[in-house]
Write an enzyme that holds these catalytic residues in place. Structure first.
Site, PDB file in Angstrom:
ATOM      1  N   ASP A 201      36.398  42.477  48.124  1.00 32.77           N
ATOM      2  CA  ASP A 201      35.996  41.257  47.432  1.00 32.77           C
ATOM      3  C   ASP A 201      34.680  40.769  48.044  1.00 32.77           C
ATOM      4  O   ASP A 201      34.419  40.988  49.229  1.00 32.77           O
ATOM      5  CB  ASP A 201      37.073  40.170  47.604  1.00 32.77           C
ATOM      6  CG  ASP A 201      38.267  40.415  46.705  1.00 32.77           C
ATOM      7  OD1 ASP A 201      38.260  41.403  45.951  1.00 32.77           O
ATOM      8  OD2 ASP A 201      39.220  39.608  46.764  1.00 32.77           O
ATOM      9  N   TRP A 263      43.086  37.727  36.184  1.00 29.11           N
ATOM     10  CA  TRP A 263      43.455  37.727  37.596  1.00 29.11           C
ATOM     11  C   TRP A 263      44.891  38.216  37.820  1.00 29.11           C
ATOM     12  O   TRP A 263      45.798  37.832  37.090  1.00 29.11           O
ATOM     13  CB  TRP A 263      43.299  36.314  38.163  1.00 29.11           C
ATOM     14  CG  TRP A 263      43.426  36.287  39.659  1.00 29.11           C
ATOM     15  CD1 TRP A 263      42.429  36.430  40.563  1.00 29.11           C
ATOM     16  CD2 TRP A 263      44.638  36.111  40.392  1.00 29.11           C
ATOM     17  NE1 TRP A 263      42.934  36.367  41.837  1.00 29.11           N
ATOM     18  CE2 TRP A 263      44.288  36.172  41.761  1.00 29.11           C
ATOM     19  CE3 TRP A 263      45.973  35.928  40.036  1.00 29.11           C
ATOM     20  CZ2 TRP A 263      45.227  36.042  42.775  1.00 29.11           C
ATOM     21  CZ3 TRP A 263      46.919  35.805  41.050  1.00 29.11           C
ATOM     22  CH2 TRP A 263      46.526  35.850  42.405  1.00 29.11           C
ATOM     23  N   ASP A 267      46.056  44.886  42.490  1.00 31.06           N
ATOM     24  CA  ASP A 267      46.205  45.328  43.882  1.00 31.06           C
ATOM     25  C   ASP A 267      47.641  45.793  44.156  1.00 31.06           C
ATOM     26  O   ASP A 267      47.856  46.790  44.851  1.00 31.06           O
ATOM     27  CB  ASP A 267      45.776  44.218  44.855  1.00 31.06           C
ATOM     28  CG  ASP A 267      46.359  42.856  44.492  1.00 31.06           C
ATOM     29  OD1 ASP A 267      46.945  42.710  43.391  1.00 31.06           O
ATOM     30  OD2 ASP A 267      46.243  41.922  45.309  1.00 31.06           O
ATOM     31  N   HIS A 296      36.320  28.891  47.054  1.00 32.07           N
ATOM     32  CA  HIS A 296      35.949  28.920  45.634  1.00 32.07           C
ATOM     33  C   HIS A 296      37.149  28.538  44.781  1.00 32.07           C
ATOM     34  O   HIS A 296      38.297  28.611  45.233  1.00 32.07           O
ATOM     35  CB  HIS A 296      35.463  30.319  45.234  1.00 32.07           C
ATOM     36  CG  HIS A 296      36.529  31.379  45.332  1.00 32.07           C
ATOM     37  ND1 HIS A 296      37.439  31.624  44.325  1.00 32.07           N
ATOM     38  CD2 HIS A 296      36.845  32.244  46.327  1.00 32.07           C
ATOM     39  CE1 HIS A 296      38.248  32.601  44.693  1.00 32.07           C
ATOM     40  NE2 HIS A 296      37.917  32.997  45.909  1.00 32.07           N
ATOM     41  N   ARG A 298      38.914  28.975  40.685  1.00 37.06           N
ATOM     42  CA  ARG A 298      39.096  30.133  39.817  1.00 37.06           C
ATOM     43  C   ARG A 298      37.885  30.257  38.890  1.00 37.06           C
ATOM     44  O   ARG A 298      37.357  29.264  38.402  1.00 37.06           O
ATOM     45  CB  ARG A 298      40.377  29.975  38.993  1.00 37.06           C
ATOM     46  CG  ARG A 298      40.905  31.295  38.513  1.00 37.06           C
ATOM     47  CD  ARG A 298      42.277  31.169  37.909  1.00 37.06           C
ATOM     48  NE  ARG A 298      43.322  30.791  38.869  1.00 37.06           N
ATOM     49  CZ  ARG A 298      43.836  31.597  39.794  1.00 37.06           C
ATOM     50  NH1 ARG A 298      43.383  32.826  39.917  1.00 37.06           N
ATOM     51  NH2 ARG A 298      44.798  31.180  40.589  1.00 37.06           N
TER      52      ARG A 298
HETATM   53  N1  UDH Z   1      34.959  38.264  41.116  1.00 38.02           N
HETATM   54  C1  UDH Z   1      33.657  37.949  40.768  1.00 38.02           C
HETATM   55  N2  UDH Z   1      33.425  37.113  39.729  1.00 38.02           N
HETATM   56  C2  UDH Z   1      34.423  36.563  39.015  1.00 38.02           C
HETATM   57  C3  UDH Z   1      35.743  36.869  39.372  1.00 38.02           C
HETATM   58  C4  UDH Z   1      35.981  37.682  40.442  1.00 38.02           C
HETATM   59  O1  UDH Z   1      32.704  38.420  41.405  1.00 38.02           O
HETATM   60  O2  UDH Z   1      34.128  35.813  38.083  1.00 38.02           O
HETATM   61  C5  UDH Z   1      35.213  39.265  42.164  1.00 38.02           C
HETATM   62  C6  UDH Z   1      34.786  38.814  43.547  1.00 38.02           C
HETATM   63  O3  UDH Z   1      34.439  39.923  44.306  1.00 38.02           O
HETATM   64  C7  UDH Z   1      36.059  38.180  44.055  1.00 38.02           C
HETATM   65  C8  UDH Z   1      37.093  39.164  43.537  1.00 38.02           C
HETATM   66  O4  UDH Z   1      36.598  39.531  42.261  1.00 38.02           O
HETATM   67  O5  UDH Z   1      36.079  38.027  45.431  1.00 38.02           O
HETATM   68  C9  UDH Z   1      38.502  38.628  43.445  1.00 38.02           C
HETATM   69  O6  UDH Z   1      38.543  37.415  42.702  1.00 38.02           O
HETATM   70  P1  UDH Z   1      38.957  36.039  43.393  1.00 38.02           P
HETATM   71  O7  UDH Z   1      38.096  35.816  44.578  1.00 38.02           O
HETATM   72  O8  UDH Z   1      38.915  34.974  42.341  1.00 38.02           O
HETATM   73  O9  UDH Z   1      40.435  36.311  43.843  1.00 38.02           O
HETATM   74  P2  UDH Z   1      41.254  35.376  44.826  1.00 38.02           P
HETATM   75  O10 UDH Z   1      42.579  35.993  44.940  1.00 38.02           O
HETATM   76  O11 UDH Z   1      41.279  34.043  43.986  1.00 38.02           O
HETATM   77  O12 UDH Z   1      40.522  35.034  46.045  1.00 38.02           O
HETATM   78  C10 UDH Z   1      42.373  33.324  43.816  1.00 38.02           C
HETATM   79  C11 UDH Z   1      41.989  32.173  42.891  1.00 38.02           C
HETATM   80  C12 UDH Z   1      41.537  31.022  43.701  1.00 38.02           C
HETATM   81  C13 UDH Z   1      41.880  29.738  43.029  1.00 38.02           C
HETATM   82  C14 UDH Z   1      41.989  28.662  44.081  1.00 38.02           C
HETATM   83  C15 UDH Z   1      42.304  27.374  43.486  1.00 38.02           C
HETATM   84  N3  UDH Z   1      42.654  26.450  44.573  1.00 38.02           N
HETATM   85 MN    MN Z   2      38.492  35.083  46.569  1.00 38.39          MN
END
Ligand code: UDH
Ligand code: MN
Length: 350
Positions: A201, A263, A267, A296, A298
């Protein structure tokens, strides 16, 4: 008589001009003819991101091949393998994302020690592995800047022969992290004989450089302890964030599924694929495999997709026909920055 001389002079001037134009057009250095040619564009039409990157520094790589040939006919002797434990590691790192960093500033900091495309290898020994780092990406420029700033020095200290590939999903269809990973694998292999693939990521930065970005006998999960989850592993089957597979391991599982839109789930599906194919996963010690995630919310067009969780129950049914062997995409553009290779792709979102 005077008129004749004038005509002869005019004709010879025209001839010289024609010869010079032909020479220039056939010259290897097209920039002599087209000084504004955007040299960093390798393929396809230019996206908005491409235009934003117009100030990319195109590093001139000196042509040492001719010099070597002139001075000695002998190829340089092979370097010794790098030590198993790199000597210049420092352990825990100070990592913060409050500082505002621009891509150009990071280029100024690191560009001189990197090769075009975000490549580097140890100058004084042969790296143990050739590693492609694949980053799924869309509209996270700020995260990418922090990531590059912190990761390049870590990967250099780890003495890897590596390249950074940012796989940018073109358009605003549903995001497909897994498909971008598959594309990164295929595209990186077209460029170099990589033997290990890091799927990372863009928002995960290690805070200890002893966490080696190197593949092992089994697929490896590196993002064990993330600050966002109080430095605790969410589940023993977790395999998201930062995970590593050799070329052989990735081929054995037919890569990721291509069908996880939005999302979640891709994985876990990869974890299932590893188990279905008779492998297990390894992890470094949680005291070392620590990460900070850049904060960040969503993203747009990457909403939780409830169908994905259902699909993770059917890995064994899908592994044969859904993956690297069914991958379809179109490369729109390849940009070579000194910090990374950016490949923009149409993933054919529904
Ligand atoms: N990614 C992007 N652009 C996007 C979406 C995802 O570059 O629009 C890539 C990026 O490398 C990211 C990865 O995909 O690190 C995974 O997506 P994510 O970071 O959104 O996944 P994570 O599990 O997010 O970290 C969970 C959602 C967070 C919401 C929190 C609300 N409090
Ligand atoms: Mn993330």
């Amino acid at each position: 008589m005077k008129k004749k001389i004038t005509i002869i002079l005019a004709l010879s001037a025209l001839f010289t001009l024609t010869c010079f134009t032909v020479f220039l057009l056939h010259s290897k250095d097209a920039s002599l003819v087209f000084p504004s040619l955007p040299q960093q564009v390798v393929k396809g039409s230019r996206s908005v991101f491409g235009k934003m990157m117009d100030h990319i520094r195109v590093k001139k790589i000196p042509d040492v091949s001719r010099k070597t040939a002139a001075t000695s006919a002998q190829p340089a002797p092979p370097l010794d393998p790098c030590p198993d434990s790199p000597l210049s590691l420092v352990g825990p790192l100070l990592v913060e994302f409050e500082t505002i960093r621009s891509l150009q500033w990071v280029r100024n900091q690191l560009g001189s020690v990197l090769q075009q495309g975000g490549r580097h290898k140890p100058p004084d020994c042969t790296a143990r592995q050739k590693v492609a780092v694949i980053i799924p990406f869309r509209n996270r420029y700020e995260h990418l800047t922090h990531w590059l700033y912190y990761l390049h020095p870590v990967l250099m200290r780890q003495q890897l022969d590596y390249g950074v590939y940012v796989i940018n999903q073109d358009g605003d269809g549903a995001f497909n992290r897994a498909k971008l990973m598959n594309i990164g694998f295929v595209e990186a292999l077209k460029e170099y004989d990589y033997d290990c693939f890091v799927f990372s990521d863009v928002d995960l930065v290690p805070i200890d450089d002893r966490n080696l970005y190197r593949c092992s006998d089994h697929p490896r999960h590196l993002s064990v302890a993330i600050d966002k989850f109080n430095y605790r592993l969410s589940s023993v089957t977790a395999f998201g964030g930062v995970s590593l597979l050799t070329e052989e391991q990735f081929l054995k599982v037919n890569g990721f599924s291509n069908t996880f839109w939005g999302w979640g789930g891709e994985d876990d599906d990869l974890y299932n694929r590893i188990i279905v194919r008779g492998m297990s996963i390894t992890r470094p010690d949680a005291g070392i495999a620590k990460y900070k995630m850049i904060k960040h919310g969503r993203d747009l067009h990457n909403e939780v997709n409830p169908e994905n969780a259902v699909k993770t129950k059917k890995t064994a049914e899908n592994i044969e026909t859904d993956g690297l062997n069914s991958l379809n995409f179109t490369v729109k553009e390849i940009l070579k920055d000194v910090l990374f290779t950016l490949i923009s792709v149409d993933v054919q979102a529904p």
